[in-house]
Enzyme design. Structure first.
Site, short mmCIF file in Angstrom:
data_model
loop_
_atom_site.label_atom_id
_atom_site.label_comp_id
_atom_site.label_asym_id
_atom_site.label_seq_id
_atom_site.Cartn_x
_atom_site.Cartn_y
_atom_site.Cartn_z
N ARG A 74 0.69 -1.25 -0.07
CA ARG A 74 -0.09 0.02 -0.04
C ARG A 74 0.69 1.37 0.13
O ARG A 74 0.52 2.20 -0.67
CB ARG A 74 -0.81 0.05 1.36
CG ARG A 74 -2.17 -0.59 1.04
CD ARG A 74 -3.03 -0.59 2.26
NE ARG A 74 -4.05 -1.56 2.11
CZ ARG A 74 -5.38 -1.16 1.77
NH1 ARG A 74 -5.40 0.08 1.34
NH2 ARG A 74 -6.30 -1.68 1.76
N ASP A 115 -3.60 -1.39 -4.12
CA ASP A 115 -4.39 -1.95 -3.20
C ASP A 115 -4.76 -3.37 -3.80
O ASP A 115 -5.76 -3.24 -4.62
CB ASP A 115 -5.60 -0.79 -2.97
CG ASP A 115 -6.77 -1.52 -2.24
OD1 ASP A 115 -6.55 -2.66 -1.62
OD2 ASP A 115 -7.79 -0.83 -1.96
N VAL A 116 -4.36 -4.34 -3.20
CA VAL A 116 -4.55 -5.67 -3.63
C VAL A 116 -6.06 -6.20 -3.70
O VAL A 116 -6.21 -7.41 -4.08
CB VAL A 116 -3.67 -6.68 -2.99
CG1 VAL A 116 -2.15 -6.30 -3.54
CG2 VAL A 116 -3.65 -6.52 -1.45
N LYS A 168 1.80 -19.83 4.85
CA LYS A 168 1.06 -20.44 5.99
C LYS A 168 0.47 -19.17 7.18
O LYS A 168 1.24 -18.24 6.94
CB LYS A 168 1.62 -21.45 6.64
CG LYS A 168 2.95 -21.05 7.45
CD LYS A 168 3.37 -21.84 8.57
CE LYS A 168 2.73 -21.35 9.60
NZ LYS A 168 3.50 -20.60 10.70
N LYS A 202 14.05 -26.22 3.56
CA LYS A 202 15.29 -26.66 4.30
C LYS A 202 15.99 -27.92 3.87
O LYS A 202 15.31 -28.96 3.59
CB LYS A 202 15.11 -27.02 5.72
CG LYS A 202 14.48 -25.73 6.40
CD LYS A 202 14.30 -25.94 7.87
CE LYS A 202 13.54 -24.77 8.63
NZ LYS A 202 14.36 -23.72 8.86
N GLU A 236 12.79 -23.04 20.41
CA GLU A 236 13.00 -21.96 19.82
C GLU A 236 13.49 -20.91 21.32
O GLU A 236 12.76 -21.30 22.25
CB GLU A 236 12.00 -20.98 19.18
CG GLU A 236 11.63 -21.76 17.93
CD GLU A 236 10.78 -20.93 17.05
OE1 GLU A 236 11.21 -20.33 16.32
OE2 GLU A 236 9.40 -21.04 17.42
N ASP A 255 0.31 -22.64 14.90
CA ASP A 255 1.50 -21.64 14.38
C ASP A 255 2.44 -23.04 13.80
O ASP A 255 3.36 -22.61 12.93
CB ASP A 255 2.13 -20.97 15.19
CG ASP A 255 3.26 -20.20 14.54
OD1 ASP A 255 3.06 -19.49 13.67
OD2 ASP A 255 4.30 -20.07 15.34
N HIS A 260 4.80 -27.22 10.19
CA HIS A 260 6.01 -27.57 10.19
C HIS A 260 6.04 -29.08 10.77
O HIS A 260 6.60 -30.03 10.10
CB HIS A 260 6.82 -26.70 10.80
CG HIS A 260 6.97 -25.49 10.13
ND1 HIS A 260 6.46 -25.04 8.96
CD2 HIS A 260 6.74 -24.21 10.97
CE1 HIS A 260 6.65 -23.67 9.10
NE2 HIS A 260 6.69 -23.24 10.13
N LYS A 358 8.32 -21.66 22.49
CA LYS A 358 9.25 -20.55 22.54
C LYS A 358 9.49 -20.36 23.95
O LYS A 358 9.16 -20.89 24.81
CB LYS A 358 8.25 -19.11 22.51
CG LYS A 358 7.16 -19.24 21.11
CD LYS A 358 7.95 -18.66 19.75
CE LYS A 358 6.88 -18.76 18.64
NZ LYS A 358 7.81 -18.64 17.40
C1 BG6 Z 1 7.28 -19.87 11.70
C2 BG6 Z 1 6.31 -19.49 12.63
O1 BG6 Z 1 6.30 -20.57 10.49
O2 BG6 Z 1 8.28 -20.57 11.90
C3 BG6 Z 1 7.32 -19.02 13.87
O3 BG6 Z 1 5.30 -18.70 12.33
C4 BG6 Z 1 8.39 -19.74 14.06
O4 BG6 Z 1 6.59 -18.93 15.10
C5 BG6 Z 1 9.14 -20.19 12.46
O5 BG6 Z 1 9.28 -18.87 14.75
C6 BG6 Z 1 10.12 -20.95 12.86
O6 BG6 Z 1 11.07 -21.06 11.52
P1 BG6 Z 1 12.73 -21.65 11.66
O7 BG6 Z 1 12.94 -21.69 10.45
O8 BG6 Z 1 13.43 -20.35 12.44
O9 BG6 Z 1 12.69 -22.96 12.28
#
Ligand code: BG6
Length: 506
Positions: A74, A115-116, A168, A202, A236, A255, A260, A358
């Protein structure tokens, strides 16, 4: 990097060399994409991942010559300002900027405010594209995906050669994900939709397929006769920070687990595909998702643990609680551990333990395949104490390493004693570690969907996750607090201890 690309060991790749980078599953003669439009080009994903990945692809001579990159958002700014912001982003990275490559790369860049969500808002972009075959990368909130597709169609920008890339999370649950997928499908057929799960880009994750299906060693043992259980950890150290606006609606289950972690589980658990093409692999992943045992309220307390970090000390610094980051109390989980069971012949009786969170003590993405203990030991009591069951540990990040724990005799004359030693296979070749998005962007441009998630995969994953979330809601399960810098609430340990098992390295 100030030296020229050649001097740094980077070559411009010729067409045959480019062809060699193509993965199985690519269309034989993909229509050459002429434009890559990044919607959300001023956002975090574009700055941290997409634009640097494109730069590195150019550095390695992998970005097809005619491809232009158009940033769009935008914000009103001119091309020069956008190019300067990209330069600043790249200069802020450890790799630095190679002037020769930058000259070539920056010449590809353009910017067009839009403006998509409205066809009229795409007018300038339409003029700029002039009917070129285009990839649209939606680095935007998924709630906009439907509107963007409608606007692209109305602005006559969804031509038959165009592709769309979706980040995602596709939805918040099965119903919303179906609704988004249906809106997208009205404009783009499935073969033109590329759903990103960046874990699939990866190197180490792709190597899982090679490890399983390019060796004869593992397959005969890859089942419930030899394997006791599987652990998948994505830990993490960072907190949620200023992403809480998004995170508070999703939590760790939606998330990380929905995408993943279930993708990793599928790659470990799937049957050998007929070949390595996109649909053969995706068909096998779908079978695993269909075999996941649905959660029941009766089992939920035994099968899942939710946590939320309090303040504490992490990485030697004192860090705030999640609720402090948000500035209000929250019932969202920043940690989840759960047991998944796959009801099929291969995996009956083999639990898959998944944990992610986290503010855990270390950054670690790891898959551990724990083999069964010896059926009978011929060694004396002392040596018996040394026995550890074999284990295959696949470290995906930050270490990139595969190690097989094997028992050996301890050298010496003092009777038979045994020791476990890891047989290690490091994947680190000393080169630059590629950003996962490099592979993915290259594959979108080459029309190869193998590392992207098909609609039925996304929806089956949501169906299972909805079952987990529904049992939590039915039982009013809320996250237990855990100290930042710890491995989550005590229940996470009990999850394995109940069956005499333990998380690796706790
Ligand atoms: C994302 C999540 O998809 O992946 C994040 O939304 C997360 O919350 C991240 O931190 C982790 O990715 P990577 O590649 O750092 O392990």
């Amino acid at each position: 990097m100030q030296a020229g690309a050649e001097a740094a060991g980077h070559r411009r790749l010729t067409r045959p060399a480019l062809a060699a980078m193509r993965s199985p599953g690519m269309a034989d003669d993909p229509k050459q994409i002429e434009r890559l439009v990044i919607f959300g080009a001023t956002g975090d994903l574009a700055a941290r991942m997409l634009l640097p990945s494109l730069y590195f692809l150019d550095l390695d001579g992998l970005l097809p010559e005619g491809v232009k990159i158009i940033g769009s958002a935008r914000s009103v700014m001119d091309r020069e300002a956008f190019v300067a912001s990209v330069r600043e982003t790249l200069a802020g990275r450890a790799e630095g900027v190679d002037e020769a490559v930058w000259k070539r790369f920056s010449a590809r860049l353009d910017y067009c405010p839009a403006d998509v969500t409205r066809a009229e808002g795409l007018k300038d972009l339409a003029t700029r594209l002039g009917g070129a075959s285009t990839v649209y990368y939606l680095a935007l909130s998924p709630s906009l995906y439907g509107a963007v597709c409608r606007a692209l169609e109305a602005a006559d920008l969804a031509c038959g050669d165009c592709r769309i890339v979706l980040e995602k999370p596709i939805g918040h649950d099965l119903a919303s994900s179906r609704a988004i997928n249906a809106e997208v499908a009205r404009v783009f057929e499935e073969r033109r939709v590329f759903r990103v799960d960046h874990y699939l880009g990866k190197e180490t994750v792709q190597n899982l397929i090679a490890l399983r299906f390019a060796n004869t060693l593992f397959e005969p043992l890859w089942n419930n006769l030899a394997i006791d259980h599987v652990q998948i950890t994505v830990a993490e150290t960072d907190g949620v920070g200023d992403r809480w606006g998004y995170y508070d609606e999703y939590g760790a289950l939606r998330d990380m687990v929905q995408n993943h972690m279930l993708q990793l589980l599928c790659l470990v658990a799937m049957e050998p595909p007929a070949d390595a093409t996109a649909d053969s692999v995706r068909d096998e992943k779908v079978k695993v998702l269909k075999s996941l045992r649905p959660f029941t309220a009766a089992a939920a307390h035994q099968m899942t643990v939710l946590g939320q970090y309090r303040g504490g000390v992490a990485g030697g610094k004192s860090v705030p609680a999640y609720s402090e980051e948000k500035g209000a109390p929250s019932a969202v989980e920043t940690f989840v551990a759960l047991r998944a069971d796959i009801d099929n012949w291969r995996w009956a009786g083999v639990p898959f333990y998944l944990r992610t969170g986290k503010r855990l003590p270390e950054r670690r993405t790891q898959i551990a395949i724990q083999f069964k203990p010896l059926p009978h030991s011929i060694f004396g009591t002392r040596a018996q104490e040394d026995l550890i069951a074999n284990r295959l540990v696949i470290d995906l990040q930050p270490k990139e390493d595969i190690s097989l724990l094997l028992m050996n005799r301890r050298p010496g004359l003092a009777g038979t004693r045994l020791q476990a030693l890891p047989l290690s296979l490091s994947l680190d070749d000393g080169g630059r570690r590629r950003i996962a998005y490099e592979r993915l962007l290259l594959d979108v441009l080459a029309d190869n969907p193998a590392l992207f998630v098909r609609r039925d995969e996304v929806e089956l994953a949501w169906a299972w996750i909805d079952g987990v979330a529904a049992t939590w809601a039915d039982l009013s399960m809320t996250p237990k607090p855990y100290a930042a810098g710890s491995w989550g609430p005590a229940g996470a340990f009990a999850l394995l201890e109940r069956s005499g098992r333990a998380w690796l390295d706790d």
